[in-house]
Design an enzyme around this catalytic site. Structure first.
Site, PDB file in Angstrom:
ATOM      1  CD1 TRP A 105     -60.797  45.236  57.344  1.00  0.00           C
ATOM      2  CD2 TRP A 105     -60.743  43.036  57.712  1.00  0.00           C
ATOM      3  NE1 TRP A 105     -59.477  44.844  57.429  1.00  0.00           N
ATOM      4  CE2 TRP A 105     -59.417  43.514  57.649  1.00  0.00           C
ATOM      5  CE3 TRP A 105     -60.964  41.671  57.928  1.00  0.00           C
ATOM      6  CZ2 TRP A 105     -58.309  42.662  57.801  1.00  0.00           C
ATOM      7  CZ3 TRP A 105     -59.858  40.831  58.077  1.00  0.00           C
ATOM      8  CH2 TRP A 105     -58.558  41.339  58.019  1.00  0.00           C
ATOM      9  CG  ASP A 175     -65.056  45.954  62.261  1.00  0.00           C
ATOM     10  OD1 ASP A 175     -64.310  46.467  63.111  1.00  0.00           O
ATOM     11  OD2 ASP A 175     -64.629  45.263  61.311  1.00  0.00           O
ATOM     12  CE  LYS A 199     -56.060  46.055  62.124  1.00  0.00           C
ATOM     13  NZ  LYS A 199     -57.326  45.572  61.630  1.00  0.00           N
TER      14      LYS A 199
HETATM   15  C1  LIG Z   1     -57.940  44.328  61.076  1.00  0.00           C
HETATM   16  C2  LIG Z   1     -59.409  44.411  60.954  1.00  0.00           C
HETATM   17  C3  LIG Z   1     -60.240  43.290  61.164  1.00  0.00           C
HETATM   18  C4  LIG Z   1     -59.712  41.899  61.397  1.00  0.00           C
HETATM   19  O1  LIG Z   1     -59.139  41.738  62.603  1.00  0.00           O
HETATM   20  P1  LIG Z   1     -58.395  40.397  63.062  1.00  0.00           P
HETATM   21  O2  LIG Z   1     -58.160  40.687  64.497  1.00  0.00           O
HETATM   22  O3  LIG Z   1     -57.136  40.270  62.251  1.00  0.00           O
HETATM   23  O4  LIG Z   1     -59.317  39.256  62.834  1.00  0.00           O
HETATM   24  C5  LIG Z   1     -61.596  43.484  61.095  1.00  0.00           C
HETATM   25  N1  LIG Z   1     -62.127  44.680  60.829  1.00  0.00           N
HETATM   26  C6  LIG Z   1     -61.368  45.769  60.606  1.00  0.00           C
HETATM   27  C7  LIG Z   1     -62.020  47.076  60.298  1.00  0.00           C
HETATM   28  C8  LIG Z   1     -59.988  45.670  60.666  1.00  0.00           C
HETATM   29  O5  LIG Z   1     -59.232  46.758  60.430  1.00  0.00           O
END
Ligand SMILES: *Cc1c(COP(=O)(O)O)cnc(C)c1O
Length: 363
Positions: A105, A175, A199
């Protein structure tokens, strides 16, 4: 099996929600608190929905002590949209940004940013299949960078930052999608914190963005309107139709967390759950953890047997026992047990018991 024959879902996301919240949402699904309509059908301009989003923001602020000079946004587009929004809004002076790449990511975010500015790869653990978090010192960041970027929990690999990098005066963007609300954080150490809800917070559809107010208002005039943070700040996340239902469920999860004792209590439960599972893995002669111990994630626990066929057998048999989605990410294989906030401790106990049994039967 548990109430309503629910399985233990170890998916990395979308993932489990607290049963208590789902039950409450279900009880209010057709007629939300006497309004005669479902939140799914409700106008986002109604006073009822305004109350829902206001309460969600207020409760989130309370949960993680968000200082007054930070704005809270509830946006669409998922984490992937944040990969673009961050550079489009924050490359405002030198057009330089510094990224640490600790997983897929972060790498996607880094690659997206290279479209828009002078992007430095400060450190990466890619050569070691992202099995650790590099230690980065302040002098590795460019002092004139517009921002620095990290992904604090690496969902696919099962690592988590054991420290907050010191970037000096350079705003740190994080993030936190897969560890948001699992630990106490000092919001004031960050320029932007963002997290996709699917998540650890709510159903897919909403991405929570916490942004320091001096970082708002720098998008280029050619920036697509939806991707400008300022639009959303000015309109209270209601420039256009927000992901109403996901925001509502997120708000219910925030209330639930406050009720159980806040992030401190949640974190203690997470530490206990992950601790048990890692302890068993470390004592096992069949299962091995895949990442450096100091950098282990409390949310995504990755492990292997070292034998692909045995991994497959384990995943298939676990599924028969009502423990689903234990396969590792398609890019790495092995196993991954995502044990987010809403995974009950019973689910972790059941997994450990099954692992012990499997180990005994497959010596
Ligand atoms: C799942 C995830 C993403 C991507 O998210 P989307 O909503 O599918 O674009 C980005 N960063 C992390 C750490 C993730 O676990």
């Amino acid at each position: 099996m548990s109430k309503y024959d629910r399985v233990y879902n170890f998916s990395a996301g979308p993932s489990m929600l607290p049963l208590e919240v789902i039950e409450d949402v279900a009880a209010n699904l057709c007629n939300y608190k006497g309004t005669g309509e479902s939140v799914m059908e409700m106008s986002h301009r109604s006073k009822e929905f305004q109350q829902i989003i206001d309460d969600a923001e207020a409760n989130l602020r309370k949960l993680i002590n968000i200082p007054d000079n930070y704005k809270v946004l509830f946006l669409q587009g998922g984490g992937t949209t944040q990969f673009s929004m961050v550079p489009l809004n924050l490359l405002r002076k030198s057009k330089k940004a510094d990224y640490i790449v600790t997983g897929q990511w972060a790498k996607k975010a880094y690659k997206e940013a290279t479209k828009f500015g002078d992007i430095k790869l400060v450190a990466s653990s890619e050569e070691d299949t992202y099995s650790y978090i590099p230690e980065v010192k302040k002098d590795q960041f460019r002092t004139d960078a517009d921002y620095a970027y990290i992904c604090t929990n690496n969902t696919i690999y099962g690592t988590h930052y054991p420290y907050v990098p010191d970037t000096g005066d350079v705003p740190l963007v994080a993030d936190m999608s897969s560890c948001f609300l699992s630990e106490e954080i000092d919001v004031s150490k960050y320029g932007i914190i963002w997290a996709g809800a699917q998540k650890n917070v709510a159903p897919a559809g909403v991405t929570i963005v916490i942004i320091r107010d001096d970082l708002v208002g720098f998008a280029d005039e050619k920036c697509p309107v939806y991707l400008d943070y300022k639009i959303h700040v000015d309109k209270g996340s209601m420039y256009n139709t927000p992901p109403c239902f996901s925001i509502y469920v997120a708000g219910e999860v925030f209330k639930y967390l406050l009720k159980i004792g806040g992030i401190k209590e949640m974190h203690e439960r997470d530490v206990r759950k992950a601790g048990k599972l890692y302890d068993y893995i470390d004592s096992s002669s069949m299962f091995k953890g895949t990442v450096r111990k100091e950098d282990r994630s409390l949310m995504n626990v990755t492990f292997v047997t070292g034998d692909e066929a045995l991994d497959k057998k384990f995943i298939a048999e676990a599924k028969e026992q009502g423990m689903i989605n234990l396969a590792g990410h398609r890019s790495v294989g092995g196993m991954r047990a995502s044990i987010y906030n809403a995974m009950p401790e019973d689910g972790v106990d059941a997994l450990i018991a099954f692992m012990k049994k499997f180990e005994a039967e497959n010596k």
